[in-house]
Enzyme design. Structure first.
Site, mmCIF file in Angstrom:
data_model
loop_
_atom_site.group_PDB
_atom_site.id
_atom_site.type_symbol
_atom_site.label_atom_id
_atom_site.label_comp_id
_atom_site.label_asym_id
_atom_site.label_seq_id
_atom_site.Cartn_x
_atom_site.Cartn_y
_atom_site.Cartn_z
ATOM 1 N N GLU A 163 0.803 -1.240 0.000
ATOM 2 C CA GLU A 163 0.000 0.000 0.000
ATOM 3 C C GLU A 163 0.831 1.283 0.000
ATOM 4 O OE1 GLU A 163 -2.375 1.107 3.312
ATOM 5 O OE2 GLU A 163 -0.662 1.184 4.654
ATOM 6 N N ASN A 170 -5.495 1.283 3.782
ATOM 7 C CA ASN A 170 -6.094 2.610 3.639
ATOM 8 C C ASN A 170 -5.446 3.457 2.543
ATOM 9 O OD1 ASN A 170 -4.033 2.345 5.786
ATOM 10 N ND2 ASN A 170 -4.162 4.572 5.886
ATOM 11 N N HIS A 171 -4.193 3.140 2.154
ATOM 12 C CA HIS A 171 -3.515 3.947 1.123
ATOM 13 C C HIS A 171 -3.698 3.403 -0.289
ATOM 14 C CE1 HIS A 171 -1.586 6.840 3.724
ATOM 15 N NE2 HIS A 171 -1.153 5.872 4.513
ATOM 16 N N HIS A 207 -0.061 -2.322 8.784
ATOM 17 C CA HIS A 207 -0.434 -0.903 8.876
ATOM 18 C C HIS A 207 0.432 -0.075 9.823
ATOM 19 C CE1 HIS A 207 -2.764 2.812 8.858
ATOM 20 N NE2 HIS A 207 -2.948 2.725 10.157
ATOM 21 N N HIS A 210 3.595 -0.406 10.585
ATOM 22 C CA HIS A 210 4.975 -0.320 10.083
ATOM 23 C C HIS A 210 6.026 -0.629 11.149
ATOM 24 C CE1 HIS A 210 3.986 2.263 6.264
ATOM 25 N NE2 HIS A 210 3.091 1.333 6.508
HETATM 26 FE FE LIG Z 1 1.224 1.068 5.423
HETATM 27 FE FE LIG Z 2 -2.108 1.575 6.275
#
Ligand SMILES: [Fe+2]
Ligand SMILES: [Fe+2]
Length: 273
Positions: free
Chosen positions: A39, A67-68, A178, A180
């Site tokens: 993403e 989400n990205h 998400h 990271h």
């Molecule tokens: Fe990410």
């Molecule tokens: Fe994310």
């Protein structure tokens, strides 16, 4: 069956370490299936079709997201034709692309991959528990699927752990993405689903979440944005989770974290040797 899941690829550093190290890993470790969260692969925001294809070339069987996923507008178009790109399954009805797919592994196994997104400290979404329930009912482990891999893209470790225990025994692996930052709680749950709250990112860890650190620091100090976020360009670390899956049951036998290159302490790869 040997599964490798790699965390969010961030920018050029993340892509470079995946492209450099993954083909050798697949060959040396005889890995049957590779899923990568992509993403943040394009400049830290979203993914282009060219980058998506480069990840497939490096050995990814499927590229998940979060989400990205649509930060690069072209993803709205190529998500429709590229079946190996997944976006969260609990996006509202009518969102381009798909949230799950059944793919053939190198050993011939049918692998159901589901991408879902959490709702705690995230944009409002449909219920991920209900959405994943529907996917698992349509293609259960041990029936239409020989293995099930779920990328649960979420911020809160509470939501990730509740999700994993709720579906324990019905998936081979439930892997958080998400944040990271890799967590050290990787394990096989009692129902024999492999789990890790967050697998971390593939990117430059000398950074804030893979981004050059000066601007995030400034924003915390002053609350005033003064530059765009840009991916940090130092040597990337390839970060993932290796899962050994029992061929008969499709459930997990063992897990091991994988970290190669960059600034983190290296782990593995003696797991499968
Ligand atoms: Fe990410
Ligand atoms: Fe994310």
């Amino acid at each position: 069956m040997r599964l490798l899941f790699l965390g969010d690829v961030v920018g050029r550093s993340g892509r470079a370490v995946v492209i450099e190290r993954l083909p050798g890993l697949i060959a040396d470790q005889r890995i049957d299936f590779v899923a990568i969260n992509g993403e943040n692969a394009a400049g830290g925001f979203g993914i282009t079709e060219e980058i998506f294809l480069a990840l497939l070339d490096a050995g990814a069987d499927v590229v998940t997201s979060g989400n990205h996923v649509f930060d690069q507008r072209e993803a709205l178009v190529f998500a429709e034709r590229q079946e190996r790109l997944l976006r969260p399954v609990n996006y509202p009805k009518g969102t381009p692309g798909r949230g799950s797919g059944l793919f053939a592994a190198r050993n011939g196994a049918r692998v159901l991959v589901i991408n879902a997104m959490g709702r705690v400290f995230m944009d409002p979404m449909d219920d991920p528990f209900a959405a994943v329930e529907r996917e698992l009912e349509a293609c259960p482990l041990g029936e239409q699927a020989d293995a099930v891999v779920i990328d649960f893209h979420a911020e809160a470790t509470s939501e990730k752990q509740a999700f994993a225990y709720h579906f324990d025994g019905r998936a081979s692996a439930i892997i958080g993405t998400h944040t990271h930052a890799p967590t050290s709680d990787y394990r096989v749950l009692p129902g024999r689903t492999a789990f890790q709250s967050d697998v971390g990112m593939c990117g430059d860890y000398e950074s804030v979440l893979g981004m050059e650190k000066d601007e995030p620091i400034r924003r915390f100090l002053t609350k005033v944005p003064s530059a765009r976020f840009a991916p940090s360009g130092g040597p990337g670390t390839l970060t993932g989770l290796a899962v050994e899956i029992d061929d008969d049951s499709g459930l997990a036998r063992a897990v091991a974290p994988l970290r190669l290159g960059g600034v983190l302490a290296e782990t593995m790869p003696g797991f499968w040797q």
